[in-house]
Design a protein around this motif. Sequence first.
Motif, PDB file in Angstrom:
ATOM      1  N   LEU A   1      20.609  -0.477  -5.560  1.00 53.80           N
ATOM      2  CA  LEU A   1      19.452  -1.126  -6.181  1.00 53.80           C
ATOM      3  C   LEU A   1      19.551  -1.082  -7.706  1.00 53.80           C
ATOM      4  CD1 LEU A   1      16.511   0.124  -3.925  1.00 53.80           C
ATOM      5  CD2 LEU A   1      17.386  -2.206  -4.111  1.00 53.80           C
ATOM      6  N   GLN A   2      19.975   0.050  -8.254  1.00 59.36           N
ATOM      7  CA  GLN A   2      20.117   0.145  -9.707  1.00 59.36           C
ATOM      8  C   GLN A   2      21.158  -0.828 -10.227  1.00 59.36           C
ATOM      9  OE1 GLN A   2      20.958   4.259 -10.456  1.00 59.36           O
ATOM     10  NE2 GLN A   2      18.809   4.872 -10.388  1.00 59.36           N
ATOM     11  N   ASP A   3      22.259  -0.961  -9.513  1.00 64.16           N
ATOM     12  CA  ASP A   3      23.286  -1.918  -9.927  1.00 64.16           C
ATOM     13  C   ASP A   3      22.791  -3.355  -9.778  1.00 64.16           C
ATOM     14  OD1 ASP A   3      24.954   0.178 -10.513  1.00 64.16           O
ATOM     15  OD2 ASP A   3      26.073   0.047  -8.616  1.00 64.16           O
ATOM     16  N   GLY A   4      22.061  -3.622  -8.722  1.00 61.12           N
ATOM     17  CA  GLY A   4      21.549  -4.967  -8.476  1.00 61.12           C
ATOM     18  C   GLY A   4      20.542  -5.417  -9.523  1.00 61.12           C
ATOM     19  N   PHE A   5      19.726  -4.473 -10.005  1.00 58.45           N
ATOM     20  CA  PHE A   5      18.717  -4.794 -11.013  1.00 58.45           C
ATOM     21  C   PHE A   5      19.207  -4.512 -12.435  1.00 58.45           C
ATOM     22  CE2 PHE A   5      15.888  -4.434  -7.334  1.00 58.45           C
ATOM     23  CZ  PHE A   5      15.092  -5.555  -7.523  1.00 58.45           C
TER      24      PHE A   5
ATOM     25  N   VAL B   1      12.998  -0.226 -10.018  1.00 61.54           N
ATOM     26  CA  VAL B   1      13.831   0.103  -8.864  1.00 61.54           C
ATOM     27  C   VAL B   1      13.080   1.044  -7.924  1.00 61.54           C
ATOM     28  CG1 VAL B   1      15.940   1.298  -8.149  1.00 61.54           C
ATOM     29  CG2 VAL B   1      16.014  -0.330 -10.026  1.00 61.54           C
ATOM     30  N   GLU B   2      12.353   2.004  -8.478  1.00 63.48           N
ATOM     31  CA  GLU B   2      11.564   2.912  -7.641  1.00 63.48           C
ATOM     32  C   GLU B   2      10.488   2.150  -6.875  1.00 63.48           C
ATOM     33  OE1 GLU B   2      10.091   5.883 -10.275  1.00 63.48           O
ATOM     34  OE2 GLU B   2      11.940   7.051 -10.200  1.00 63.48           O
ATOM     35  N   PHE B   3       9.874   1.165  -7.519  1.00 60.76           N
ATOM     36  CA  PHE B   3       8.849   0.384  -6.836  1.00 60.76           C
ATOM     37  C   PHE B   3       9.463  -0.452  -5.717  1.00 60.76           C
ATOM     38  CE2 PHE B   3       5.745  -3.089  -6.400  1.00 60.76           C
ATOM     39  CZ  PHE B   3       4.634  -2.324  -6.125  1.00 60.76           C
ATOM     40  N   VAL B   4      10.631  -1.033  -5.968  1.00 57.61           N
ATOM     41  CA  VAL B   4      11.320  -1.791  -4.918  1.00 57.61           C
ATOM     42  C   VAL B   4      11.694  -0.861  -3.768  1.00 57.61           C
ATOM     43  CG1 VAL B   4      13.429  -3.075  -4.387  1.00 57.61           C
ATOM     44  CG2 VAL B   4      12.133  -3.618  -6.438  1.00 57.61           C
ATOM     45  N   GLY B   5      12.146   0.348  -4.084  1.00 56.12           N
ATOM     46  CA  GLY B   5      12.441   1.325  -3.035  1.00 56.12           C
ATOM     47  C   GLY B   5      11.206   1.652  -2.217  1.00 56.12           C
ATOM     48  N   GLY B   6      10.069   1.790  -2.883  1.00 52.52           N
ATOM     49  CA  GLY B   6       8.813   2.030  -2.163  1.00 52.52           C
ATOM     50  C   GLY B   6       8.433   0.856  -1.276  1.00 52.52           C
ATOM     51  N   LEU B   7       8.675  -0.355  -1.764  1.00 45.75           N
ATOM     52  CA  LEU B   7       8.397  -1.531  -0.943  1.00 45.75           C
ATOM     53  C   LEU B   7       9.301  -1.586   0.283  1.00 45.75           C
ATOM     54  CD1 LEU B   7       7.884  -4.307  -3.647  1.00 45.75           C
ATOM     55  CD2 LEU B   7       6.153  -3.320  -2.154  1.00 45.75           C
ATOM     56  N   ILE B   8      10.569  -1.217   0.103  1.00 45.83           N
ATOM     57  CA  ILE B   8      11.498  -1.199   1.237  1.00 45.83           C
ATOM     58  C   ILE B   8      11.057  -0.170   2.271  1.00 45.83           C
ATOM     59  CG2 ILE B   8      13.863  -0.611   1.932  1.00 45.83           C
ATOM     60  CD1 ILE B   8      14.773  -1.847  -0.742  1.00 45.83           C
ATOM     61  N   LEU B   9      10.724   1.028   1.804  1.00 46.11           N
ATOM     62  CA  LEU B   9      10.254   2.064   2.734  1.00 46.11           C
ATOM     63  C   LEU B   9       8.950   1.644   3.411  1.00 46.11           C
ATOM     64  CD1 LEU B   9      10.978   5.299   0.687  1.00 46.11           C
ATOM     65  CD2 LEU B   9      12.024   4.649   2.856  1.00 46.11           C
ATOM     66  N   GLY B  10       8.054   1.055   2.638  1.00 42.37           N
ATOM     67  CA  GLY B  10       6.785   0.593   3.205  1.00 42.37           C
ATOM     68  C   GLY B  10       6.981  -0.480   4.257  1.00 42.37           C
ATOM     69  N   ALA B  11       7.901  -1.403   4.011  1.00 41.19           N
ATOM     70  CA  ALA B  11       8.184  -2.442   4.998  1.00 41.19           C
ATOM     71  C   ALA B  11       8.762  -1.828   6.268  1.00 41.19           C
ATOM     72  CB  ALA B  11       9.145  -3.473   4.414  1.00 41.19           C
TER      73      ALA B  11
ATOM     74  N   ILE C   1       0.840  -1.206   0.000  1.00 38.76           N
ATOM     75  CA  ILE C   1       0.000   0.000   0.000  1.00 38.76           C
ATOM     76  C   ILE C   1       0.871   1.251   0.000  1.00 38.76           C
ATOM     77  CG2 ILE C   1      -1.607   1.359   1.412  1.00 38.76           C
ATOM     78  CD1 ILE C   1      -2.904  -1.327   2.203  1.00 38.76           C
ATOM     79  N   PHE C   2       1.916   1.264   0.843  1.00 42.15           N
ATOM     80  CA  PHE C   2       2.800   2.426   0.877  1.00 42.15           C
ATOM     81  C   PHE C   2       3.480   2.637  -0.467  1.00 42.15           C
ATOM     82  CE2 PHE C   2       6.834   4.551   1.422  1.00 42.15           C
ATOM     83  CZ  PHE C   2       6.474   5.661   2.170  1.00 42.15           C
ATOM     84  N   ALA C   3       3.967   1.560  -1.086  1.00 46.74           N
ATOM     85  CA  ALA C   3       4.662   1.683  -2.376  1.00 46.74           C
ATOM     86  C   ALA C   3       3.742   2.255  -3.441  1.00 46.74           C
ATOM     87  CB  ALA C   3       5.210   0.329  -2.814  1.00 46.74           C
ATOM     88  N   ILE C   4       2.511   1.789  -3.496  1.00 47.44           N
ATOM     89  CA  ILE C   4       1.566   2.286  -4.500  1.00 47.44           C
ATOM     90  C   ILE C   4       1.264   3.763  -4.272  1.00 47.44           C
ATOM     91  CG2 ILE C   4      -0.823   2.088  -5.297  1.00 47.44           C
ATOM     92  CD1 ILE C   4      -0.524  -0.965  -4.849  1.00 47.44           C
ATOM     93  N   VAL C   5       0.995   4.134  -3.018  1.00 43.22           N
ATOM     94  CA  VAL C   5       0.690   5.535  -2.724  1.00 43.22           C
ATOM     95  C   VAL C   5       1.919   6.404  -2.940  1.00 43.22           C
ATOM     96  CG1 VAL C   5       0.055   7.121  -0.851  1.00 43.22           C
ATOM     97  CG2 VAL C   5      -1.185   4.996  -1.147  1.00 43.22           C
ATOM     98  N   TRP C   6       3.090   5.922  -2.550  1.00 42.88           N
ATOM     99  CA  TRP C   6       4.330   6.699  -2.663  1.00 42.88           C
ATOM    100  C   TRP C   6       4.681   6.971  -4.115  1.00 42.88           C
ATOM    101  CZ3 TRP C   6       9.518   5.315  -4.100  1.00 42.88           C
ATOM    102  CH2 TRP C   6      10.476   6.242  -3.716  1.00 42.88           C
ATOM    103  N   ILE C   7       4.495   5.999  -4.986  1.00 41.46           N
ATOM    104  CA  ILE C   7       4.820   6.193  -6.400  1.00 41.46           C
ATOM    105  C   ILE C   7       3.824   7.131  -7.075  1.00 41.46           C
ATOM    106  CG2 ILE C   7       4.805   4.979  -8.622  1.00 41.46           C
ATOM    107  CD1 ILE C   7       6.420   2.806  -7.323  1.00 41.46           C
ATOM    108  N   ARG C   8       2.580   7.068  -6.684  1.00 37.59           N
ATOM    109  CA  ARG C   8       1.548   7.868  -7.354  1.00 37.59           C
ATOM    110  C   ARG C   8       1.380   9.268  -6.772  1.00 37.59           C
ATOM    111  NH1 ARG C   8      -2.445   4.496 -10.305  1.00 37.59           N
ATOM    112  NH2 ARG C   8      -1.537   2.420 -10.349  1.00 37.59           N
TER     113      ARG C   8
END
Length: 102
Positions: free
Chosen positions: A44-48, A59-69, A20-27
């Motif tokens: 993250l950019q190097d990893g992906f 990468v932005e979505f993964v960052g949002g998931l990390i922040l959300g977690a 939920i946080f990732a979706i709201v954060w990106i939008r």
Amino acid sequence: MSRYKSAILLLLQIAIGSLIFAIVWIRTPSLWLITLPDGVWRLLQDGFNASCCEGIADVEFVGGLILGAFFSIVIIVMLRIAKRLMARVQQTHKGTPENAHR
């Protein structure tokens, strides 16, 4: 409740909260001030192997998931601490009469 059920519910809360946080954060661009440090973004950019467009979006979505977690875990810990404090306060006031403070 058994340990397995409570562990599954805890993981489910963290997963749903981070999604939920990732979706709201990106939008919502106004929330972009909440961000990861630049070193983490580069990692993250190097990893992906993200160099352009959709790779960067992933990468932005993964960052949002990390922040959300992270925020989900903080909120869950705070709620559990509050629950324990409330139980302790109720237990200390259980034996005292209503007019004892007068």
